[in-house]
Write an enzyme that holds these catalytic residues in place. Sequence first.
Site, PDB file in Angstrom:
ATOM      1  N   LYS A 289      -8.585   3.679  -2.822  1.00  0.00           N
ATOM      2  CA  LYS A 289      -9.151   3.157  -1.580  1.00  0.00           C
ATOM      3  C   LYS A 289     -10.445   3.892  -1.242  1.00  0.00           C
ATOM      4  CE  LYS A 289      -7.672   1.952   3.133  1.00  0.00           C
ATOM      5  NZ  LYS A 289      -6.531   2.000   4.081  1.00  0.00           N
TER       6      LYS A 289
ATOM      7  N   CYS B 236      -5.345  -2.517   2.045  1.00  0.00           N
ATOM      8  CA  CYS B 236      -5.320  -2.608   3.507  1.00  0.00           C
ATOM      9  C   CYS B 236      -6.704  -2.872   4.100  1.00  0.00           C
ATOM     10  CB  CYS B 236      -4.692  -1.331   4.075  1.00  0.00           C
ATOM     11  SG  CYS B 236      -4.063  -1.502   5.770  1.00  0.00           S
TER      12      CYS B 236
ATOM     13  N   GLU C 142       0.837  -1.200   0.000  1.00  0.00           N
ATOM     14  CA  GLU C 142       0.000   0.000   0.000  1.00  0.00           C
ATOM     15  C   GLU C 142       0.877   1.257   0.000  1.00  0.00           C
ATOM     16  OE1 GLU C 142      -3.707   1.581   2.784  1.00  0.00           O
ATOM     17  OE2 GLU C 142      -2.064   0.478   3.723  1.00  0.00           O
TER      18      GLU C 142
END
Length: 340
Positions: free
Chosen positions: A132, A166, A47
């Site tokens: 994200k 994540c 990430e």
Amino acid sequence: MLKLPRFKAAAVQASPVYLNASATAEKAASLVREAAANGAKLVAFPEVFVPGYPYWNWITDPVTGSAWFEKLAKASVLVLGPEVEIVQKAARDTGCHVVLGVNERSPISLGAIYNTLVFIGPDGALLGKHRKLVPTWAEKLTWTGGDGSSLRVYDTEIGRLGGLACGENTNTLARFALLGQGELVHVASYISLPVAPPDYDMAEAIKLRAIAHSFEGKIFTIVSCSTVSEEIIAAMETVVPDARARLQRKSSAFSGIIGPDGRVVGDPLIDDEGIVYADIDLERCIQPKQMHDIVGHYNRFDIFDLRVNRRPQTPLGLAEAEAVAGPEQAGFASIPGRSE
């Protein structure tokens, strides 16, 4: 007869050259070449590998961290930019698929940074990107949330490829949205987070989430996690004096590859920098689906209905006139007393 791909995957566990995007991109390109030399056809990165994670959000107050937000904003990259091109070239030179985590700078707003996964094909072309959806906890001080337009699975020569960043690997609906598009290879990118509560084993939590997705979807998950380097610790010691004690806790990073039965394939890495390899045989995804296929026979779509809004969210929509005959049509009012 149906033939499914077999290939070697590589999960990178490494730290960036902190807040230096071009140097980190060069490091990523070098790691792609190393993995390819060992036979990898897919290389997954952590990430926001380029140029690093905003650890200050977890160890200081928002006002103190604001100066570091500015540093990160200046060091962030455009997906169509020279830093990503460095990694694209490595993908093209080696014939590897690459999934790269970056801090993506908005081309519109100087205050918007996205946590983005960039998908690169073996010809070096950009397949797409995923932002994200929801920054996790303290991350909301740094990142802007993405939208549903990037919840996509890419049909590649190594199989249908998707990924999440994540904490969104805990988001059941986001994961199902990828599985529902036929995902067979999932990249789960993470950062090492030693600042978790004392009774929380971050490495074990990362592994557990990957196992859940693989077992539920009967797919392969490639987990790539960053490490906390001495460079990062030294930088954060300028923020708070006890940064070292907070950032050196063990069992904070896990990288590995999970099979469709929910078991680890090969040897994972915990905390140490390196590359994890495993052989992927997508035919192993078939038999487990005979028992549980949550995007097929083991579901009730007459009862459950998941809808995904894939319209890109933008600051404004512009409707342009086909022809401009005068100032009124162009959106300007006539000025009283002025002869046109």
